[in-house]
Write a protein that holds these residues in place. Structure first.
Motif, PDB file in Angstrom:
ATOM      1  N   SER A 145       0.817  -1.218   0.000  1.00 56.80           N
ATOM      2  CA  SER A 145       0.000   0.000   0.000  1.00 56.80           C
ATOM      3  C   SER A 145       0.852   1.270   0.000  1.00 56.80           C
ATOM      4  CB  SER A 145      -0.940   0.010   1.201  1.00 56.80           C
ATOM      5  OG  SER A 145      -0.206   0.001   2.409  1.00 56.80           O
ATOM      6  N   THR A 146       2.120   1.148   0.377  1.00 57.81           N
ATOM      7  CA  THR A 146       3.007   2.314   0.413  1.00 57.81           C
ATOM      8  C   THR A 146       3.753   2.498  -0.903  1.00 57.81           C
ATOM      9  OG1 THR A 146       4.946   1.100   1.241  1.00 57.81           O
ATOM     10  CG2 THR A 146       3.345   1.902   2.870  1.00 57.81           C
ATOM     11  N   ARG A 147       3.540   1.603  -1.842  1.00 53.75           N
ATOM     12  CA  ARG A 147       4.276   1.634  -3.105  1.00 53.75           C
ATOM     13  C   ARG A 147       3.343   1.959  -4.270  1.00 53.75           C
ATOM     14  NH1 ARG A 147       9.240  -0.622  -2.324  1.00 53.75           N
ATOM     15  NH2 ARG A 147       9.507  -1.725  -0.353  1.00 53.75           N
ATOM     16  N   GLU A 148       3.897   2.581  -5.287  1.00 50.46           N
ATOM     17  CA  GLU A 148       3.165   2.802  -6.531  1.00 50.46           C
ATOM     18  C   GLU A 148       3.293   1.523  -7.358  1.00 50.46           C
ATOM     19  OE1 GLU A 148       3.351   5.710 -10.473  1.00 50.46           O
ATOM     20  OE2 GLU A 148       4.635   6.102  -8.739  1.00 50.46           O
ATOM     21  N   TRP A 149       2.181   0.814  -7.533  1.00 51.57           N
ATOM     22  CA  TRP A 149       2.271  -0.505  -8.154  1.00 51.57           C
ATOM     23  C   TRP A 149       1.129  -0.727  -9.136  1.00 51.57           C
ATOM     24  CZ3 TRP A 149      -1.677  -4.099  -7.415  1.00 51.57           C
ATOM     25  CH2 TRP A 149      -2.610  -3.785  -6.425  1.00 51.57           C
ATOM     26  N   LYS A 150       1.319  -1.744  -9.978  1.00 52.10           N
ATOM     27  CA  LYS A 150       0.275  -2.153 -10.913  1.00 52.10           C
ATOM     28  C   LYS A 150       0.444  -3.637 -11.211  1.00 52.10           C
ATOM     29  CE  LYS A 150       2.755  -1.149 -15.231  1.00 52.10           C
ATOM     30  NZ  LYS A 150       2.681  -0.440 -16.531  1.00 52.10           N
ATOM     31  N   TYR A 167      10.315  -4.679  -5.323  1.00 48.57           N
ATOM     32  CA  TYR A 167      10.061  -5.060  -3.939  1.00 48.57           C
ATOM     33  C   TYR A 167       8.581  -5.332  -3.663  1.00 48.57           C
ATOM     34  CZ  TYR A 167      14.844  -3.748  -2.870  1.00 48.57           C
ATOM     35  OH  TYR A 167      16.222  -3.700  -2.828  1.00 48.57           O
ATOM     36  N   SER A 168       7.706  -4.962  -4.590  1.00 45.50           N
ATOM     37  CA  SER A 168       6.274  -5.177  -4.366  1.00 45.50           C
ATOM     38  C   SER A 168       5.903  -6.648  -4.468  1.00 45.50           C
ATOM     39  CB  SER A 168       5.453  -4.359  -5.361  1.00 45.50           C
ATOM     40  OG  SER A 168       5.797  -4.716  -6.687  1.00 45.50           O
ATOM     41  N   MET A 169       6.596  -7.387  -5.327  1.00 49.99           N
ATOM     42  CA  MET A 169       6.415  -8.832  -5.447  1.00 49.99           C
ATOM     43  C   MET A 169       7.751  -9.436  -5.867  1.00 49.99           C
ATOM     44  SD  MET A 169       3.710 -11.132  -7.695  1.00 49.99           S
ATOM     45  CE  MET A 169       2.321 -10.874  -6.587  1.00 49.99           C
TER      46      MET A 169
END
Length: 394
Positions: free
Chosen positions: A49-54, A260-262
């Motif tokens: 939730s703290t990262r800009e991700w898609k 780092y998101s996945m």
């Protein structure tokens, strides 16, 4: 990355705890495509939730639709590496670039204002690689001649077809500093034709949706350099899963150091390559891979003779979680067969109708779409899964 994965990713926390005696990176477990599919939620970082991700998706080289998450840090590193490789091909950031690439927007509607602005700022002109009629080929040549790009970045099959059309019709075409090919296996005869027609060197690249651009040739063409700050590469024997000897071909296993998101740690991507054992005259200290053999792709042909890059059809299947593996087979100009290995007995009729609708939009409304639901899909003689096959000659 390992510290982050253990502290923030449930899947890795459990997996690493199960192997507390691992003292070498190579002793950590491999990540399979099935793991990415089955453990999708547990592979997400707790701080997502703290990262800009898609979310992104791919079929890779195995015909297994797979989703994954990527963040802003990964995207920045990916674009930075592209700029390095572009410079190797003779293009600086402000120079014009032509991409012969797949674009769903070109097929199914207008690009967004944001997309158009991004392309204008980056000085990139797109040529749709998904559909190539005779008029499309002529438009492509006209675009290249008018834009006079420093480099052309293209699907290898698509730019080979453009080169063949130019040669067959004795057309004049602008010569860029380089042509960069990717998304397929560049065979020697393909390289020779592209270099002959465009009168410039070909720089072969290797990449994937999961890892972005991974490796590229420089102007010397010794091998494909990869950046060890972004990608950690292993090449393993596919049967023993032990490291192969330098120069020996094996299965590519990649760890991405920027997402780092996945985290994807020791991921079996399904392609094969070898470590290049010679030094390069460019004196870049980055290691090299060679003999990269990935996906084998056939172009499809519409009833009116237009060539269609089948990536457009593959993308219609990426986000259906009930499809475990697929193969798309053009048996005639007016028949497409989807072979789907499914995880449920009753595939949603609405999804099948959507696949039919998308196929008709791409291939033409007169094309019949059939479905088969085998329990498995056979490998080709090379041991690879061919996820698109065409019996039609262009």
């Amino acid at each position: 990355m390992l510290d982050h994965a253990y502290e923030n990713v449930p899947y890795y926390r459990e997996t690493f705890d199960e192997q507390p005696k691992a003292t070498e990176f190579e002793e950590l477990p491999l990540l399979e495509k099935a793991d990415l599919q089955n453990e999708f939620e547990r592979l997400k970082s707790d701080d997502l939730s703290t990262r800009e991700w898609k979310t992104n998706a791919t079929s890779g080289s195995t015909g297994q639709p797979t989703e994954f998450v990527q963040d802003g840090h990964y995207l920045s590193m990916r674009e930075g590496l592209k700029l390095v490789f572009d410079e190797w091909g003779g293009r600086t950031l402000s120079d014009p670039k032509v991409k012969v690439w797949g674009s769903q927007d070109d097929l199914f509607g207008e690009k967004s204002v944001k997309s158009k602005a991004r392309e204008w700022l980056r000085n990139i002109t797109w040529i749709n690689a998904y559909s190539m009629s005779e008029d499309d080929f002529r438009d492509a040549v006209q675009t290249i001649n008018s834009e006079q790009p420093a480099t052309i970045h293209a699907y290898v099959e698509a730019i080979t077809n453009v080169a063949a059309f130019i040669e067959e019709n004795d057309l004049a075409v602008y010569s860029p500093s380089s042509v960069m090919t990717t998304a397929g296996t560049l065979r020697p005869e393909m390289r020779a034709q592209i270099e002959r027609v465009f009168d410039c060197p070909v720089h072969n690249r290797y990449g994937s949706r999961e890892f972005g651009t991974v490796a590229s040739e420089c102007r010397y063409g010794t091998g494909l350099h990869y950046c060890p700050l972004i990608h950690y590469i292993e090449i393993l024997d596919p049967d023993t899963l032990e490291p192969v000897e330098p120069g020996e071909t094996g299965e590519l296993v990649i760890t991405l150091l920027s997402n780092y998101s996945m985290p994807l740690i020791r991921y079996r991507i399904g392609d094969v390559a070898a470590f290049h054992t010679e030094d390069c005259d460019c004196r870049c200290s980055w290691p090299m891979i060679a003999n990269v053999r990935g996906r084998v792709t056939d172009h499809f042909v519409t009833p009116d003779g237009t060539l269609v890059y089948p990536g457009a059809l593959r993308k219609t299947l990426y986000h259906y979680e009930w499809i475990d593996r697929f193969q798309i087979h053009q048996t005639s100009t007016d028949t497409i067969v989807f072979r789907l290995v499914v995880s449920r007995d009753d595939p949603p009729q609405s999804a099948l109708e959507e696949i039919i609708s998308q196929t008709e939009r791409i291939m033409g409304e007169e094309v019949a779409v059939d479905f088969e639901f085998p329990s498995a899909i056979q490998r080709s003689d090379s041991g690879k899964y061919r996820y698109t096959i065409s019996d039609v000659s262009s």
